[in-house]
Write a protein that holds these residues in place. Structure first.
Motif, PDB file in Angstrom:
ATOM      1  N   ALA A 108       9.248  -3.574  -3.374  1.00  0.00           N
ATOM      2  CA  ALA A 108       8.495  -2.485  -2.744  1.00  0.00           C
ATOM      3  C   ALA A 108       7.090  -2.919  -2.366  1.00  0.00           C
ATOM      4  CB  ALA A 108       8.450  -1.279  -3.677  1.00  0.00           C
ATOM      5  N   ALA A 109       6.483  -3.786  -3.172  1.00  0.00           N
ATOM      6  CA  ALA A 109       5.096  -4.179  -2.950  1.00  0.00           C
ATOM      7  C   ALA A 109       4.933  -5.320  -1.966  1.00  0.00           C
ATOM      8  CB  ALA A 109       4.463  -4.579  -4.286  1.00  0.00           C
ATOM      9  N   THR A 110       6.019  -6.010  -1.654  1.00  0.00           N
ATOM     10  CA  THR A 110       5.927  -7.164  -0.769  1.00  0.00           C
ATOM     11  C   THR A 110       5.897  -6.718   0.689  1.00  0.00           C
ATOM     12  OG1 THR A 110       7.143  -8.544  -2.353  1.00  0.00           O
ATOM     13  CG2 THR A 110       7.022  -9.334  -0.075  1.00  0.00           C
ATOM     14  N   PRO A 111       4.898  -7.122   1.459  1.00  0.00           N
ATOM     15  CA  PRO A 111       4.869  -6.773   2.887  1.00  0.00           C
ATOM     16  C   PRO A 111       6.140  -7.232   3.580  1.00  0.00           C
ATOM     17  CG  PRO A 111       2.769  -7.707   2.203  1.00  0.00           C
ATOM     18  CD  PRO A 111       3.716  -7.910   1.047  1.00  0.00           C
ATOM     19  N   ILE A 112       6.553  -6.528   4.608  1.00  0.00           N
ATOM     20  CA  ILE A 112       7.830  -6.838   5.242  1.00  0.00           C
ATOM     21  C   ILE A 112       7.788  -8.127   6.057  1.00  0.00           C
ATOM     22  CG2 ILE A 112       8.551  -4.428   5.290  1.00  0.00           C
ATOM     23  CD1 ILE A 112       7.920  -4.443   8.300  1.00  0.00           C
ATOM     24  N   ARG A 164       7.322  -1.769 -15.895  1.00  0.00           N
ATOM     25  CA  ARG A 164       7.842  -2.926 -15.159  1.00  0.00           C
ATOM     26  C   ARG A 164       7.723  -2.704 -13.646  1.00  0.00           C
ATOM     27  NH1 ARG A 164      12.081  -3.031 -19.545  1.00  0.00           N
ATOM     28  NH2 ARG A 164      11.475  -4.799 -20.857  1.00  0.00           N
ATOM     29  N   ALA A 165       8.050  -1.501 -13.163  1.00  0.00           N
ATOM     30  CA  ALA A 165       7.932  -1.217 -11.732  1.00  0.00           C
ATOM     31  C   ALA A 165       6.480  -1.344 -11.278  1.00  0.00           C
ATOM     32  CB  ALA A 165       8.474   0.175 -11.424  1.00  0.00           C
ATOM     33  N   LEU A 166       5.551  -0.842 -12.090  1.00  0.00           N
ATOM     34  CA  LEU A 166       4.131  -0.939 -11.757  1.00  0.00           C
ATOM     35  C   LEU A 166       3.662  -2.388 -11.832  1.00  0.00           C
ATOM     36  CD1 LEU A 166       2.805   2.203 -13.661  1.00  0.00           C
ATOM     37  CD2 LEU A 166       2.957   1.922 -11.177  1.00  0.00           C
ATOM     38  N   ASP A 185       0.811  -1.202   0.000  1.00  0.00           N
ATOM     39  CA  ASP A 185       0.000   0.000   0.000  1.00  0.00           C
ATOM     40  C   ASP A 185       0.854   1.264   0.000  1.00  0.00           C
ATOM     41  OD1 ASP A 185      -2.279  -1.506   0.045  1.00  0.00           O
ATOM     42  OD2 ASP A 185      -2.481  -1.467   2.211  1.00  0.00           O
ATOM     43  N   THR A 186       2.094   1.132   0.393  1.00  0.00           N
ATOM     44  CA  THR A 186       2.947   2.315   0.514  1.00  0.00           C
ATOM     45  C   THR A 186       4.235   2.193  -0.284  1.00  0.00           C
ATOM     46  OG1 THR A 186       3.923   1.397   2.524  1.00  0.00           O
ATOM     47  CG2 THR A 186       2.063   2.879   2.811  1.00  0.00           C
ATOM     48  N   GLY A 187       4.407   1.083  -1.029  1.00  0.00           N
ATOM     49  CA  GLY A 187       5.669   0.826  -1.710  1.00  0.00           C
ATOM     50  C   GLY A 187       5.957   1.822  -2.815  1.00  0.00           C
ATOM     51  N   SER A 188       7.068   2.513  -2.698  1.00  0.00           N
ATOM     52  CA  SER A 188       7.465   3.517  -3.683  1.00  0.00           C
ATOM     53  C   SER A 188       8.795   3.123  -4.306  1.00  0.00           C
ATOM     54  CB  SER A 188       7.599   4.892  -3.016  1.00  0.00           C
ATOM     55  OG  SER A 188       8.098   5.842  -3.928  1.00  0.00           O
ATOM     56  N   VAL A 189       8.841   3.151  -5.641  1.00  0.00           N
ATOM     57  CA  VAL A 189      10.067   2.857  -6.383  1.00  0.00           C
ATOM     58  C   VAL A 189      10.565   4.132  -7.045  1.00  0.00           C
ATOM     59  CG1 VAL A 189      11.057   1.645  -8.365  1.00  0.00           C
ATOM     60  CG2 VAL A 189       9.492   0.449  -6.818  1.00  0.00           C
ATOM     61  N   ALA A 190      11.832   4.445  -6.836  1.00  0.00           N
ATOM     62  CA  ALA A 190      12.461   5.577  -7.516  1.00  0.00           C
ATOM     63  C   ALA A 190      13.271   5.036  -8.689  1.00  0.00           C
ATOM     64  CB  ALA A 190      13.358   6.359  -6.560  1.00  0.00           C
ATOM     65  N   LEU A 191      13.089   5.636  -9.857  1.00  0.00           N
ATOM     66  CA  LEU A 191      13.812   5.238 -11.063  1.00  0.00           C
ATOM     67  C   LEU A 191      14.567   6.426 -11.634  1.00  0.00           C
ATOM     68  CD1 LEU A 191      11.128   3.179 -13.059  1.00  0.00           C
ATOM     69  CD2 LEU A 191      12.999   2.254 -11.680  1.00  0.00           C
ATOM     70  N   ALA A 192      15.762   6.180 -12.130  1.00  0.00           N
ATOM     71  CA  ALA A 192      16.488   7.178 -12.912  1.00  0.00           C
ATOM     72  C   ALA A 192      16.401   6.751 -14.368  1.00  0.00           C
ATOM     73  CB  ALA A 192      17.941   7.259 -12.475  1.00  0.00           C
ATOM     74  N   ALA A 199      15.525  -4.887 -13.698  1.00  0.00           N
ATOM     75  CA  ALA A 199      15.725  -4.411 -12.327  1.00  0.00           C
ATOM     76  C   ALA A 199      14.518  -3.628 -11.827  1.00  0.00           C
ATOM     77  CB  ALA A 199      16.991  -3.563 -12.241  1.00  0.00           C
ATOM     78  N   ALA A 200      13.872  -2.862 -12.718  1.00  0.00           N
ATOM     79  CA  ALA A 200      12.704  -2.082 -12.311  1.00  0.00           C
ATOM     80  C   ALA A 200      11.556  -2.995 -11.886  1.00  0.00           C
ATOM     81  CB  ALA A 200      12.265  -1.164 -13.451  1.00  0.00           C
ATOM     82  N   TYR A 201      11.399  -4.115 -12.585  1.00  0.00           N
ATOM     83  CA  TYR A 201      10.364  -5.093 -12.235  1.00  0.00           C
ATOM     84  C   TYR A 201      10.620  -5.658 -10.845  1.00  0.00           C
ATOM     85  CZ  TYR A 201       7.392  -9.304 -12.912  1.00  0.00           C
ATOM     86  OH  TYR A 201       6.441 -10.294 -12.793  1.00  0.00           O
ATOM     87  N   LEU A 202      11.872  -6.049 -10.596  1.00  0.00           N
ATOM     88  CA  LEU A 202      12.226  -6.597  -9.287  1.00  0.00           C
ATOM     89  C   LEU A 202      12.072  -5.536  -8.195  1.00  0.00           C
ATOM     90  CD1 LEU A 202      13.265  -8.977  -7.649  1.00  0.00           C
ATOM     91  CD2 LEU A 202      15.591  -8.269  -8.213  1.00  0.00           C
ATOM     92  N   ALA A 203      12.414  -4.291  -8.508  1.00  0.00           N
ATOM     93  CA  ALA A 203      12.245  -3.203  -7.535  1.00  0.00           C
ATOM     94  C   ALA A 203      10.783  -3.050  -7.153  1.00  0.00           C
ATOM     95  CB  ALA A 203      12.788  -1.901  -8.114  1.00  0.00           C
TER      96      ALA A 203
END
Length: 351
Positions: free
Chosen positions: A201-205, A79-81, A33-40, A193-197
């Motif tokens: 990010a989306a996986t609960p801790i 991929r990140a989404l 619900d809060t997972g944020s991925v930063a991409l360059a 890498a963006a897919y894995l990121a």
């Protein structure tokens, strides 16, 4: 009966403190619900301008990405989404990508909050300053994961990917050494890498990404059993085709530590820092009652994490025995143990 919002002056040890930290713990655990991925990213042809951040989330994320970056340049964002990220924070690199450009990017990212960072594509020689940046942020109290990868040619030589894992050895860095196949096309690990990121990010801790099924047709390099073992020992993250589907062999960082364990530690440190700052600093007297309130709040937070199997229930929070809490300083000794996932199961079958 105490309740509602927490008052820093009255009812210091009653449920108001507990409620605040239960909310914080719940937000921490959810992840997706809060997972944020930063991409360059370095390729864009829409309305986006260089050295600028763009936040993409919600139902309009893809259409907004097309307008900003051009339809042919949004694969990293997609991929990140696809991995499950709620938000993709995109930083646009300048045309000339040199040391100064990387330094500017890292400096800009220092001002933003995110859970996982990845380069949106293949970037040459970026790892030189990447590890230094991650370690500096950790020392300054900012915690996040990084996912990196290599080119298609390097993916075909796992020894080179493993050497890269050694160069980037760190609890917070994940080095993917195997890419995927999408719609019949070989995709390098750097591009995946963006897919894995997004997945991280989306996986609960309180969950592991080990053996997670990926939406890929195949891997771009099938490793032998011996090569997989060598890669894991080197701290490399490997994708394998198990005969039916593509899965993550084991969710580890380049140090060999579990991603689940490191994300739990990151979340605990970040949540405590943010919430203690808001609720206690400058608001509570440093006396017996105030110290009890602080300890009670931290215990309540840990209790919620324990109930959700992030940490074990045998945690402890007490005033430090080595440093005296007096004046405006409070020292706490906290002991926690992260819960791991079953990843190796051994049977002895007797007949």
């Amino acid at each position: 009966m105490a309740g509602g919002s927490w008052d820093p002056i009255t009812d210091k040890v009653r449920p108001g403190v507990y409620i605040n930290f239960v909310d914080a713990a719940t937000e921490t655990i959810r992840g997706g619900d809060t997972g944020s991925v930063a991409l360059a990213v370095k390729s864009y042809s829409g309305t986006a301008t260089e050295k600028t951040f763009y936040s993409l989330e919600g139902t309009d994320a893809i259409s907004n990405a097309i307008e900003l970056f051009g339809e042919g340049n949004i694969k990293p964002i997609q991929r990140a989404l696809k991995g499950g990220a709620k938000e993709v924070l995109v930083y646009t690199m300048p045309t000339l990508i040199d040391t100064a450009a990387y330094d500017a990017m890292y400096g800009a990212l220092d001002t933003r909050s995110f859970n996982v960072f990845a380069f949106g594509g293949e970037f040459a020689d970026e790892e030189g300053s990447l590890k230094t940046w991650v370690q500096r942020n950790r020392q300054e109290g900012k915690h996040f994961m990084v996912v990196t990868g290599s080119t298609e040619s390097i993916d075909q030589e796992p020894a080179n990917g493993n050497a890269r894992s050694g160069d980037l050895e760190d609890d917070y860095i994940v080095n993917l050494i195997v890419g995927g196949i999408e719609e019949g096309e070989n995709i390098s690990s750097a591009n995946e890498a963006a897919y894995l990121a997004g997945i991280i990010a989306a996986t609960p801790i309180n969950k592991s990404i080990t053996y997670k099924k990926l939406d890929l047709e195949d891997v771009n390099k099938r490793l032998t059993n011996a090569e997989i073992k060598t890669a894991l020992e080197a701290g490399s993250l490997v994708l394998v085709h198990d005969g039916e589907q593509v899965v993550i062999e084991r969710g580890i960082t380049t140090s060999g530590s579990k991603i689940r364990k490191e994300r739990a530690r990151q979340a605990i440190q970040t949540t405590l820092q943010q919430n203690i700052s808001k609720m206690f600093i400058g608001k509570i007297d440093n006396n017996v009652d105030g110290q009890k309130a602080l300890i009670s709040a931290v215990k309540a937070y840990f209790e919620t994490l324990a109930n959700s199997n992030v940490i074990t229930s045998n945690f402890s929070v007490d005033l430090s025995q080595d440093f005296e809490s007096k004046g405006d300083q409070v020292y706490l000794d906290c002991y926690v143990t992260e819960v791991d996932s079953m990843e190796e199961i051994y049977f002895s079958i007797f007949a």
